[in-house]
Design a protein around this motif. Sequence first.
Motif, PDB file in Angstrom:
ATOM      1  N   ALA A 186      -1.233   8.800  -1.173  1.00 56.83           N
ATOM      2  CA  ALA A 186      -2.621   8.488  -0.958  1.00 56.83           C
ATOM      3  C   ALA A 186      -2.740   9.724   0.093  1.00 56.83           C
ATOM      4  O   ALA A 186      -3.854  10.248   0.016  1.00 56.83           O
ATOM      5  CB  ALA A 186      -2.966   7.371  -0.983  1.00 56.83           C
ATOM      6  N   ASP A 187      -2.293   9.754   1.042  1.00 52.71           N
ATOM      7  CA  ASP A 187      -2.406  10.624   2.217  1.00 52.71           C
ATOM      8  C   ASP A 187      -2.395  11.965   1.634  1.00 52.71           C
ATOM      9  O   ASP A 187      -3.439  12.821   1.894  1.00 52.71           O
ATOM     10  CB  ASP A 187      -1.374  10.490   3.274  1.00 52.71           C
ATOM     11  N   ARG A 188      -1.503  12.428   1.053  1.00 52.41           N
ATOM     12  CA  ARG A 188      -1.293  13.886   0.533  1.00 52.41           C
ATOM     13  C   ARG A 188      -2.618  14.019  -0.501  1.00 52.41           C
ATOM     14  O   ARG A 188      -3.073  15.073  -0.443  1.00 52.41           O
ATOM     15  CB  ARG A 188       0.010  14.033  -0.324  1.00 52.41           C
ATOM     16  N   ALA A 189      -2.897  13.179  -1.117  1.00 48.15           N
ATOM     17  CA  ALA A 189      -4.034  13.393  -2.219  1.00 48.15           C
ATOM     18  C   ALA A 189      -5.639  13.128  -1.690  1.00 48.15           C
ATOM     19  O   ALA A 189      -6.470  13.583  -2.100  1.00 48.15           O
ATOM     20  CB  ALA A 189      -3.963  12.500  -3.525  1.00 48.15           C
ATOM     21  N   GLY A 190      -5.442  12.745  -0.441  1.00 43.67           N
ATOM     22  CA  GLY A 190      -6.929  12.694   0.467  1.00 43.67           C
ATOM     23  C   GLY A 190      -7.468  11.351  -0.058  1.00 43.67           C
ATOM     24  O   GLY A 190      -8.720  11.359  -0.270  1.00 43.67           O
ATOM     25  N   VAL A 191      -6.745  10.603  -0.831  1.00 40.58           N
ATOM     26  CA  VAL A 191      -7.556   9.400  -1.193  1.00 40.58           C
ATOM     27  C   VAL A 191      -7.540   8.145  -0.211  1.00 40.58           C
ATOM     28  O   VAL A 191      -6.467   7.745   0.535  1.00 40.58           O
ATOM     29  CB  VAL A 191      -6.860   8.640  -2.543  1.00 40.58           C
ATOM     30  N   ARG A 192      -8.941   8.002   0.205  1.00 40.31           N
ATOM     31  CA  ARG A 192      -9.130   6.853   1.258  1.00 40.31           C
ATOM     32  C   ARG A 192      -9.499   5.403   1.007  1.00 40.31           C
ATOM     33  O   ARG A 192      -9.660   4.872   1.935  1.00 40.31           O
ATOM     34  CB  ARG A 192     -10.268   7.589   2.268  1.00 40.31           C
ATOM     35  N   ASN A 193      -9.774   5.398  -0.235  1.00 43.97           N
ATOM     36  CA  ASN A 193     -10.414   4.045  -0.624  1.00 43.97           C
ATOM     37  C   ASN A 193      -9.383   3.089  -1.237  1.00 43.97           C
ATOM     38  O   ASN A 193      -9.673   2.181  -2.038  1.00 43.97           O
ATOM     39  CB  ASN A 193     -11.733   4.043  -1.369  1.00 43.97           C
ATOM     40  N   VAL A 194      -8.116   3.314  -0.800  1.00 48.86           N
ATOM     41  CA  VAL A 194      -7.007   2.292  -1.102  1.00 48.86           C
ATOM     42  C   VAL A 194      -6.431   1.561  -0.135  1.00 48.86           C
ATOM     43  O   VAL A 194      -6.282   2.059   0.990  1.00 48.86           O
ATOM     44  CB  VAL A 194      -5.868   2.725  -1.972  1.00 48.86           C
ATOM     45  N   LEU A 195      -6.330   0.204  -0.099  1.00 52.52           N
ATOM     46  CA  LEU A 195      -5.729  -0.627   0.945  1.00 52.52           C
ATOM     47  C   LEU A 195      -4.420  -1.147   0.370  1.00 52.52           C
ATOM     48  O   LEU A 195      -4.409  -1.644  -0.666  1.00 52.52           O
ATOM     49  CB  LEU A 195      -6.685  -1.772   1.214  1.00 52.52           C
ATOM     50  N   TRP A 196      -3.416  -0.788   1.253  1.00 53.19           N
ATOM     51  CA  TRP A 196      -1.925  -1.347   0.652  1.00 53.19           C
ATOM     52  C   TRP A 196      -1.577  -2.514   1.334  1.00 53.19           C
ATOM     53  O   TRP A 196      -1.590  -2.413   2.551  1.00 53.19           O
ATOM     54  CB  TRP A 196      -0.903  -0.029   0.867  1.00 53.19           C
ATOM     55  N   MET A 197      -1.219  -3.635   0.433  1.00 55.89           N
ATOM     56  CA  MET A 197      -0.762  -4.800   0.991  1.00 55.89           C
ATOM     57  C   MET A 197       0.528  -5.104   0.609  1.00 55.89           C
ATOM     58  O   MET A 197       0.757  -5.158  -0.645  1.00 55.89           O
ATOM     59  CB  MET A 197      -1.825  -5.955   0.581  1.00 55.89           C
ATOM     60  N   LEU A 198       1.405  -5.941   1.248  1.00 54.62           N
ATOM     61  CA  LEU A 198       2.479  -6.591   0.997  1.00 54.62           C
ATOM     62  C   LEU A 198       2.287  -8.010   0.292  1.00 54.62           C
ATOM     63  O   LEU A 198       1.621  -8.674   0.993  1.00 54.62           O
ATOM     64  CB  LEU A 198       3.294  -6.523   2.364  1.00 54.62           C
ATOM     65  N   GLY A 199       2.558  -7.939  -0.939  1.00 51.45           N
ATOM     66  CA  GLY A 199       2.384  -9.470  -1.506  1.00 51.45           C
ATOM     67  C   GLY A 199       2.834  -9.554  -2.917  1.00 51.45           C
ATOM     68  O   GLY A 199       3.319  -8.459  -3.407  1.00 51.45           O
ATOM     69  N   THR A 200       2.790 -10.547  -3.364  1.00 52.39           N
ATOM     70  CA  THR A 200       3.083 -10.755  -4.687  1.00 52.39           C
ATOM     71  C   THR A 200       2.180 -11.565  -5.491  1.00 52.39           C
ATOM     72  O   THR A 200       0.967 -11.814  -5.005  1.00 52.39           O
ATOM     73  CB  THR A 200       4.360 -11.844  -4.942  1.00 52.39           C
ATOM     74  N   ASP A 201       2.168 -11.722  -6.933  1.00 51.81           N
ATOM     75  CA  ASP A 201       1.162 -12.618  -7.649  1.00 51.81           C
ATOM     76  C   ASP A 201       0.978 -13.825  -7.097  1.00 51.81           C
ATOM     77  O   ASP A 201      -0.328 -14.436  -7.126  1.00 51.81           O
ATOM     78  CB  ASP A 201       1.818 -12.833  -9.225  1.00 51.81           C
ATOM     79  N   ALA A 202       1.763 -14.388  -6.387  1.00 51.17           N
ATOM     80  CA  ALA A 202       1.644 -15.609  -5.709  1.00 51.17           C
ATOM     81  C   ALA A 202       0.601 -15.772  -4.756  1.00 51.17           C
ATOM     82  O   ALA A 202       0.202 -16.807  -4.167  1.00 51.17           O
ATOM     83  CB  ALA A 202       2.825 -16.425  -5.311  1.00 51.17           C
TER      84      ALA A 202
END
Length: 279
Positions: free
Chosen positions: A89-105
């Motif tokens: 995302a950083d390389r592509a300049g995409v800023r509107n994604v938030l990355w979260m650690l987690g599962t379906d639960a």
Amino acid sequence: MTTSSLPARPDFSGDVAAHYAEYRRGYPPAAFEALARVFGLDAHPGIGDLALDLGCGTGQLALPLAAHVRTVVGMDPEPDMLGRARAAADRAGVRNVLWMLGTDADVPALADLLPGDRPLGVTVIGNALHWMRPDALFAALHPRTRPGGGVAVIANGAPVWAQDTDWSRALRGALEEHFGRPITASCGTDDAEREGYADALKSAGFTDVQEEVIAYEDALTPDQLLGTVYSAIPAPSLPPLAERPAFAARLNAALPAPPTAAGYPEHVRISLLTGRIPG
Ligand SMILES: C[S@@+](CC[C@H](N)C(=O)[O-])C[C@H]1O[C@@H](n2cnc3c(N)ncnc32)[C@H](O)[C@@H]1O
């Protein structure tokens, strides 16, 4: 994230994540155009849609989807996959994604953080639902998804060892010899699994459940094929670095020569199984 709720899961850490980021093919623009059309996605800043990419891996769906919505939450239990996704995302300049650690639960807890009664426009799940509990997940998503929005269960073609070609059968044979067991995983791509997912969407109350297929011809060079194989082997089973040249030589010896300069031909069949909230 509630770590106590994390189920047993495959290990995509380390080199597996690195190979996934480098070698796994993404999705063509037609897939995102279809999602935008089916769910009426809105990308306006402030008022547009929020998308959840569950099992986002290294961002194959989350990054292109970001152009069609206000914000994407990319969620995955593997920190190494998330790290690669964030770097892409950083390389592509995409800023509107938030990355979260987690599962379906963790979906109910995530949705409770979000503004509004029905905060999600769309949830996409690419090549990952086979590690989740579809019934509980769809039941959790239904009351949290806006009218007209929904869920897309996406399969990015059959695994490289499960295709109806000479090279795929030869690859499967070589992998079975290496691991000493039948290799049968279809990773949520076969018809019976997809029918089960469609039934689970309907049982949870999603409507207009339908499948759209996007197909195209591609080819994998021998390097791409090997990298794709490494991206699909759980980290503890990956051959150690020192043994990889011998492993690669055994696979190459088992495979026929690539029939064209482009490599091994592949008929890629992307399935978008969608279910919507009426409205
Ligand atoms: C094969 S990758 C798919 C990546 C990407 N979505 C794509 O379409 O290429 C599957 C991902 O699902 C994640 N995963 C496994 N179990 C999960 C679970 N219970 N909930 C959410 N993600 C999970 C894995 O860590 C991995 O990154």
